[in-house]
Design a protein around this motif. Structure first.
Motif, mmCIF file in Angstrom:
data_model
loop_
_atom_site.group_PDB
_atom_site.id
_atom_site.type_symbol
_atom_site.label_atom_id
_atom_site.label_comp_id
_atom_site.label_asym_id
_atom_site.label_seq_id
_atom_site.Cartn_x
_atom_site.Cartn_y
_atom_site.Cartn_z
ATOM 1 N N SER A 101 64.670 52.774 42.473
ATOM 2 C CA SER A 101 63.174 52.900 42.753
ATOM 3 C C SER A 101 63.366 53.881 44.223
ATOM 4 C CB SER A 101 62.549 51.718 43.077
ATOM 5 O OG SER A 101 62.534 50.889 41.720
ATOM 6 N N TYR A 102 64.290 53.289 45.009
ATOM 7 C CA TYR A 102 64.220 54.181 46.186
ATOM 8 C C TYR A 102 64.700 55.880 46.030
ATOM 9 C CZ TYR A 102 62.563 51.056 49.488
ATOM 10 O OH TYR A 102 61.770 50.128 50.523
ATOM 11 N N LEU A 103 65.765 55.773 45.110
ATOM 12 C CA LEU A 103 66.200 57.133 44.784
ATOM 13 C C LEU A 103 64.956 57.968 44.364
ATOM 14 C CD1 LEU A 103 69.317 58.475 43.672
ATOM 15 C CD2 LEU A 103 68.022 58.559 41.859
ATOM 16 N N ILE A 104 64.147 57.346 43.487
ATOM 17 C CA ILE A 104 62.995 58.039 42.777
ATOM 18 C C ILE A 104 62.096 58.424 44.140
ATOM 19 C CG2 ILE A 104 60.974 57.903 41.353
ATOM 20 C CD1 ILE A 104 63.560 58.054 39.696
ATOM 21 N N TYR A 105 61.802 57.457 44.942
ATOM 22 C CA TYR A 105 60.626 57.771 45.833
ATOM 23 C C TYR A 105 61.300 59.143 46.809
ATOM 24 C CZ TYR A 105 59.266 52.944 44.921
ATOM 25 O OH TYR A 105 58.802 51.793 44.512
ATOM 26 N N ASN A 106 62.684 58.988 47.284
ATOM 27 C CA ASN A 106 62.936 60.198 47.741
ATOM 28 C C ASN A 106 63.134 61.452 47.319
ATOM 29 O OD1 ASN A 106 63.851 58.429 49.974
ATOM 30 N ND2 ASN A 106 66.120 57.978 49.244
ATOM 31 N N LEU A 107 63.293 61.301 46.125
ATOM 32 C CA LEU A 107 63.136 62.574 45.220
ATOM 33 C C LEU A 107 61.532 63.160 45.350
ATOM 34 C CD1 LEU A 107 65.309 61.629 41.867
ATOM 35 C CD2 LEU A 107 65.883 63.507 43.683
ATOM 36 N N LEU A 108 60.722 62.209 45.125
ATOM 37 C CA LEU A 108 59.318 62.647 45.391
ATOM 38 C C LEU A 108 58.973 62.898 46.592
ATOM 39 C CD1 LEU A 108 57.443 59.653 43.318
ATOM 40 C CD2 LEU A 108 58.121 61.898 42.443
ATOM 41 N N ASN A 109 59.668 62.441 47.734
ATOM 42 C CA ASN A 109 59.242 63.105 49.009
ATOM 43 C C ASN A 109 59.956 64.482 49.449
ATOM 44 O OD1 ASN A 109 57.628 61.546 50.705
ATOM 45 N ND2 ASN A 109 59.361 59.871 50.921
ATOM 46 N N GLN A 110 61.205 64.384 48.547
ATOM 47 C CA GLN A 110 61.850 65.849 48.499
ATOM 48 C C GLN A 110 60.809 66.801 47.987
ATOM 49 O OE1 GLN A 110 65.587 65.803 46.894
ATOM 50 N NE2 GLN A 110 66.403 64.348 48.411
ATOM 51 N N GLN A 111 60.460 66.686 46.917
ATOM 52 C CA GLN A 111 59.540 67.522 46.219
ATOM 53 C C GLN A 111 58.100 67.871 47.225
ATOM 54 O OE1 GLN A 111 59.976 69.268 43.248
ATOM 55 N NE2 GLN A 111 61.868 68.229 43.608
ATOM 56 N N LYS A 112 57.687 66.768 47.815
ATOM 57 C CA LYS A 112 56.671 67.000 48.520
ATOM 58 C C LYS A 112 56.971 67.993 49.992
ATOM 59 C CE LYS A 112 54.454 64.182 52.392
ATOM 60 N NZ LYS A 112 54.444 62.902 52.653
ATOM 61 N N GLU A 113 58.214 67.718 50.514
ATOM 62 C CA GLU A 113 58.461 68.520 51.462
ATOM 63 C C GLU A 113 58.833 70.116 51.135
ATOM 64 O OE1 GLU A 113 61.696 66.416 53.348
ATOM 65 O OE2 GLU A 113 60.387 64.473 53.764
ATOM 66 N N LYS A 114 59.150 70.332 49.712
ATOM 67 C CA LYS A 114 59.245 71.590 49.308
ATOM 68 C C LYS A 114 57.884 72.332 49.084
ATOM 69 C CE LYS A 114 63.507 71.348 47.011
ATOM 70 N NZ LYS A 114 64.170 71.113 45.708
ATOM 71 N N GLY A 115 57.081 71.549 49.193
ATOM 72 C CA GLY A 115 55.486 72.037 49.268
ATOM 73 C C GLY A 115 54.821 71.813 47.706
ATOM 74 N N VAL A 116 55.528 71.249 47.082
ATOM 75 C CA VAL A 116 55.146 70.807 45.915
ATOM 76 C C VAL A 116 53.874 69.911 46.027
ATOM 77 C CG1 VAL A 116 55.742 69.672 43.459
ATOM 78 C CG2 VAL A 116 57.234 71.015 44.681
ATOM 79 N N SER A 117 52.856 70.077 45.166
ATOM 80 C CA SER A 117 51.629 68.738 44.876
ATOM 81 C C SER A 117 52.344 67.881 43.993
ATOM 82 C CB SER A 117 50.629 69.699 44.301
ATOM 83 O OG SER A 117 49.487 68.752 44.148
#
Lengths: 359, 331, 514
Positions: free
Chosen positions: C442-458
């Motif tokens: 689960s945490y791995l998925i949260y981190n991936l989502l956060n990385q996407q966000k930081e890349k400017g993804v919606s």
């Protein structure tokens, strides 16, 4: 009380070599039962029965060629139905589709007559046959795509409509009062597949072999093949990645029909040189079993169609020599298929002993 | 007028094998089994009956035949033969969970082969010149009709002139309908075909229902084969004579939208369509048009299939789990 | 205590292939009490109950009814012991009426008489205050009507032990209250009620005792009056969850996806999306909260081009070309051809996002198989991608040519998320991406989502755990019965506020931003 229960193997698949051992075991067991039946019916010893079977299939050069032709024709129809089945479209109308192809070929031979050079004639015949097969196949596909009409029942009905059309054709153009159409262009051989090196069936065999390779590549390495696999596995996934499921169904059935039409052409032009209700001789149904037993793998289908044709020809020889009825081979084929179908259970499931036993 | 009565009579006689076959297949499909082995089963039922009759006639001689035994023996052997076919199908699809379409088609190959094989063998044993077995004495017993039919004129001809198996077929179809719709067993059976997981959860033994219904359906269908030989063909078995009637029976299942009582008029209609070419003569129509008329039953079935799929009425769809194997621990 | 328990389980173990669904589970339920089985998704609650009701058969262990050891091999056996289960997925025959469904499987009832049965059903319904037309066909019924049929079915059989699998997941608050009052009445009647749930407030409200499962193992049983929600949470998740999700501030948020006035009806003509409007911005995670079936699935599918809409617009602002595109009623292919980089991790991973029987490489190709101008597939890049995902996301798999169906749930999800991220999306949608996953995954998925966000993804994240939604997202859209009941700032909101919005049944759909 209940000593066993059955568990599906989902995460721990049977290793391929065990799976094949099970299948071979089933075939051997089926052959044993067939031998038993034959021994009971004929009173001959089993070794004799088996040698007769092998003789019947491979005994003379003529028999060998007849075996090869039988395999080629069955394989051709099997290849035709395979893409549809892989898509989980239960096309049991190959019989009708191939028959329409054969009818088109025969009609070309009769009506265009002997005015064209043979190569051009063959070309015209191939094209019209394949088109006829495709039209017969695409009708149920259109209804499936638009209204989700049950394709198994639809294609089944289409078979008999095709058969009646052929009957009508035969009635109209029967030779004399014989009620059947004689060999067409018997003297000029226009529209006949040329024989290579004196071997009448060689060209058929080569074409079907090429087709096998084509179908293997098409299913495994082409984008179309990939789409077929995805639609067959899960329509939801197909929609999710934007595959137009209706388009794939229709396109695949057209391909299926084209190849069925080709099979009809090969039977008429390459073997029978005439058309009858029985030109396809049930291959449209047998092909379903060939394809399914081979798990839709075209290369394995060479093996499965060999197996079925071998038993057909072999038991045909047994029945001939021992004075049994020719339908004996259908009985034998049925038994063998039952055993192969049944063996899949032992590959896909495992039987576990209940723990509570003995308490 | 006379011709019309004759036509209806013939249609009923043509339709009866189809009625047996389609009633059997409807029951089978109601349990979730698309049994494409029905044509083979009807062949097997026919030849089993022929074998029984043949050996009985052979043993006692045509002159000393006991009419009751002459009916009961073929009836018993026929039902036994088709029961065995049904058991093969059930063992493969229920116990071994094999694909229903493939199993059914294999069963048809097997059954038709079996019929023609034993038929051919019997022809050889009987040493007949013709490629057929003639069981006219047995057939006469089967063809016994009600004595007062003749005296009732057109009415009698229309309703009472048939042999007993015709009435048996109609009664079986109506009784099947009543069982399906008005009894607990019928309710359970329909549940098995619609949604086996639900039926299982409700404590219904799904496999037992599938076995029983498919076997009973097979036996009913097998009687269609028997009727064909003993009555329609006047006790003459010839190889391949039964033709594609088995597939017509499958077509009627669709036409009757899975209702056995609807199969009665449907079968008579199909029987009529099958022979209508004998009665219709249009100017300029030759013998070849017969073949086009024979296409009618299949065309009509296609139209019904298409219309029901377009209307999407829930009650006229095939049983929901038709053609699917059921395995409880699936997840 | 000398009382013999109504039902007792000892050391029950059940495995599915290599997956252990239940391991040495022990359980006791008495007459006249409500026992809650509490556990997260995938903790083995339903599997355990299925073994009591005869759907599954345990590999090991014993079951006792009234102190006697019994063997429950089929649902029929379970009926004989007066055990009745109300499944989460209703087991009803669609073309049957309520009455036909209720009497299904009953044999010892005398003559088959649907009218008499219908009268008896009416009596039971009236007794407990249910509203039900016994002659209505199931396919004409709403979800709560179907549940009513299921419950009456069990009552009709006079079950003494009732098992309810997440009964409130599909109910409105009023319906839940009515259900609980029925359960209370049955309890007073001396029946044993086992209720499976993961909603703590309901556990506290209805049950006498609580048994907790965690990852298939039995953790313990406590008296409800002697415990608290936080103590139960601790039992359920092992240790007290401090959600340590790093949340950065959105960088240069721009409007990426403007959803306005979406209306959608399902096949039965029921409105599943009702005038839904919101804006998803680049560089932020937008949460979507709501009780199950509030329109979340339809919303994401509408954006992904899988759901037809009656009206509304979905405007996409292309960050490169600065052009605007309306995605409404476009197919996924058309959306891609417009240059919209939309990734979507659907709820049904193996039924929609992946093909279970295909291997990793072929599953990678799902998104990219059309690339290239030949008629043939290009497998080398997908293969590289598969290898890369296996390495970077630590997917546990024998090889990349293993069918994904053989992987465990967490690894399946890694493969799916990995593929969707590899498409370099500008909008990334995920529906319940951590359902059934262990804490690490689960945490791995949260981190991936956060990385996407930081890349400017919606990023649009549909979740069910409010703690996660509040800790991970920047803003949360709350859906209730297909309507937007509020859009809140995740940094300022509370669980209570979101929970309230989730169960709001009327009120305006405007719900301005705070």
């Amino acid at each position: 009380m209940l000593g066993f229960h059955v568990v599906k193997r989902s995460k721990d698949a049977t290793p391929w070599w065990i799976a094949w051992l099970i299948r071979i075991g089933a075939i051997l067991l089926g052959a044993l039962v067939c031998a038993l039946v034959t021994v009971v019916l004929t009173g001959k010893d089993p070794i004799y029965v088996f040698t007769t079977m092998v003789n019947g299939a491979f005994g003379t050069e003529r028999k060998l060629w007849s075996l090869l032709q039988g395999i080629a024709m069955l394989l051709c129809v099997s290849l035709a139905v395979t893409p549809a089945f892989k898509m989980k479209f239960w096309n049991i109308g190959a019989e009708g589709q191939a028959l329409m192809g054969g009818l088109a070929a025969a009609a070309c031979m009769m009506f265009i007559g002997e005015s064209l050079p043979n190569w051009l004639m063959l070309l015209v015949m191939v094209v019209t046959s394949m088109l006829a097969g495709a039209i017969w196949a695409v009708i149920p596909a259109l209804f499936k795509a638009r209204w989700n009409t049950n394709e198994t029942l639809f294609t089944l009905m289409m078979n008999y409509i095709a058969i009646q059309i052929v009957s009508y054709f035969i009635c109209v153009y029967a030779t004399g009062g014989s009620g059947k159409i004689d060999v067409i262009n018997a003297s000029s051989h226009i529209g006949w597949m040329p024989s290579i090196g004196g071997k009448a069936y060689l060209l058929n065999v080569i074409i079907v072999l090429a087709l096998t390779v084509f179908m293997y590549v098409y299913l495994k390495y082409s984008k179309h093949g990939y789409e077929i696999a995805v639609v067959g596995e899960s329509e939801n996934t197909a929609k999710y990645i934007g595959i137009d499921v209706r388009k794939v169904i229709i396109r695949t059935m057209i391909i299926s029909g084209l190849l069925c039409g080709l099979a009809g052409f090969l039977l008429v032009s390459g073997a029978d040189h005439t058309i009858s209700r029985d030109t396809i001789a049930g291959r449209g149904f047998t092909a379903i079993m060939v394809s399914w037993l081979a798990k839709f793998n075209p290369i394995v289908m060479i093996l499965t169609s060999f197996l079925l044709v071998f038993f057909e020809k072999g038991s045909g020889q047994v029945s001939q020599i021992c004075g049994l009825n020719a339908s004996f081979s259908d009985v034998i084929t049925g038994i063998i298929i039952f055993f192969i179908i049944g063996s899949e259970f032992f590959i896909n499931f495992k039987i576990m002993k209940n723990e509570k036993e003995g308490k | 007028m006379n011709m019309l009565i004759q036509f209806i009579q013939r249609a009923v006689i043509q339709g009866t094998p189809l009625l047996f076959g389609s009633t059997g297949e409807i029951l089978t499909e109601k349990s979730g089994h698309l049994n494409l082995g029905i044509p083979g089963i009807m062949y097997a039922g026919a030849i089993s009956g022929v074998i029984g009759a043949f050996f009985y006639e052979d043993k006692v001689g045509a002159a000393n035949i006991n009419p009751l035994l002459a009916i009961l023996i073929p009836l018993a052997t026929s039902m036994l033969g088709s029961l065995l076919m049904g058991l093969i199908y059930c063992f493969l699809t229920v116990t071994l969970r094999a694909n229903q379409n493939v199993t059914g088609l294999a069963l048809t190959t097997f059954g038709v082969g079996l019929g023609n094989f034993f038929g051919g063998s019997l022809i050889k044993i009987s040493g007949s010149d013709m490629p057929a077995i003639t069981l006219s004495t047995t057939s006469k017993c089967f063809k016994t009709t009600l004595p007062f039919a003749e005296s009732l004129g057109a009415f009698g001809k229309l309703f009472f002139s048939y042999s007993f198996l015709v009435y048996v077929a109609i009664i079986i179809a109506i009784v099947s309908s009543v069982i399906l719709n008005r009894t607990r067993i019928g309710l359970h059976l329909r549940a098995v075909g619609e949604n086996p997981a639900t039926a299982d959860a409700a404590g219904i033994n799904v496999n037992r229902y599938k076995y029983f219904t498919t076997c009973i359906g097979s036996m009913i269908a097998g009687l269609g084969g028997l009727y064909y030989v003993m009555d329609y063909a006047s006790g003459i078995w010839s190889n391949g004579g039964f033709g594609d009637r088995g597939w017509l029976a499958v077509a009627i299942v669709i036409f009757a939208i899975w209702r056995p009582n609807m199969a009665v008029p449907a079968s008579i209609l199909f029987g009529g369509l099958f022979i209508v070419y004998n009665y219709v003569s249009l100017p300029g129509m030759g013998i070849e048009a017969q073949e086009l008329f024979k296409m009618l039953p299949y065309l009509v079935t296609l139209v019904v299939l298409i219309i029901t799929s377009m209307r999407e009425k829930r009650e006229s769809q095939p049983p929901q789990s038709l053609g699917l194997s059921y395995f409880r621990e699936e997840r | 205590m000398a009382e013999v328990p109504a039902i007792e389980l000892k050391n029950i173990t059940k495995t599915f292939g290599p997956i252990v669904a239940n391991k040495d589970v022990c359980l006791v339920a008495n007459r006249g009490e409500v026992l809650s089985i509490l556990g997260e998704n995938g903790s083995g609650k339903t599997t355990l109950m299925n073994m009591i009701s005869g759907i599954y058969y345990p590999d090991h262990g014993q079951i006792f009814i009234d102190g006697k050891e019994v063997e429950i091999k089929s649902p029929k056996d379970a009926f004989n012991y007066k055990i009745g289960m109300i499944h989460q997925h209703f087991k009803l025959v669609d073309v049957f009426t309520a009455t036909e469904n209720i009497v299904l499987g009953l044999k010892d009832e005398g003559r088959y008489n649907l009218k008499k049965s219908a009268a008896k059903i009416k009596a039971i319904a009236d007794l407990y205050g249910f509203v039900l037309d016994p002659n209505k066909k199931i396919y004409d019924m709403s979800v709560s009507e179907k549940q009513t049929v299921e419950i009456i079915k069990v009552l009709y059989r006079g079950a003494d032990i009732l098992i309810l699998d997440e009964p409130t997941a599909v109910l409105t608050p009023q319906e839940t209250r009515r259900l609980f009052s029925v359960l209370t009445r049955m309890k007073a009647d001396g029946k044993t009620i086992i209720i499976i749930t993961h909603k703590l407030n309901e556990v506290m409200e209805i049950s006498d005792r609580v048994s907790v499962l965690r990852k298939g193992e039995y953790i313990g049983t406590v008296l409800t009056k002697e415990t608290s929600e936080s103590a139960l949470t601790e039992m359920m998740v092992g240790k007290k969850v401090e959600l340590n999700i790093d949340r950065s501030e959105p960088q240069n948020p721009e409007d990426r996806l403007i959803v306005a006035g979406l209306n959608c009806e399902n096949r039965e003509g029921v409105k599943v999306l009702d005038n839904v409007s919101f804006t998803a911005k680049s560089g932020e995670i937008l949460g979507v909260a709501g009780i199950a079936g509030s329109g979340q699935r339809e919303l994401l599918e509408a954006i992904a081009g899988l759901q037809r809409l009656e009206s509304g617009s979905i405007i996409y602002n292309n960050p490169k070309t600065k052009e605007q595109e309306n995605l409404r009623n476009k197919t996924p292919i058309q959306i891609r051809e417009l240059g919209v980089r939309l990734s979507f991790v659907p709820e049904d991973r193996l039924g929609m996002g992946l093909v279970g029987n295909m291997d990793l490489t072929d599953n990678m190709m799902l998104r990219s198989y059309k690339k290239g101008h030949t008629a043939f597939l290009e497998r080398s890049k997908p293969k590289e991608l598969a290898e890369q995902i296996v390495e970077e996301l630590e997917v546990a798999t024998p090889s990349i040519s293993t069918p994904v169906r053989r992987l465990s749930g967490g690894n399946v999800q890694k493969v799916l998320v990995g593929r969707e991220i590899a498409a370099a999306p500008t909008v990334f949608m995920a529906a319940y991406p951590v359902r059934g996953l262990d804490i690490n995954s689960s945490y791995l998925i949260y981190n991936l989502l956060n990385q996407q966000k930081e890349k400017g993804v919606s990023v649009i994240f549909v979740g069910e755990d409010l703690d996660v939604l509040i800790a991970l997202c920047d803003r949360i859209v709350v859906l209730s019965s297909g309507k937007v009941t509020g859009i809140v700032d995740a940094r300022k909101t509370t669980k209570e506020e979101v929970g309230l919005l989730m169960t709001k049944t009327f009120g305006d759909a405007e719900g301005g931003e705070k």
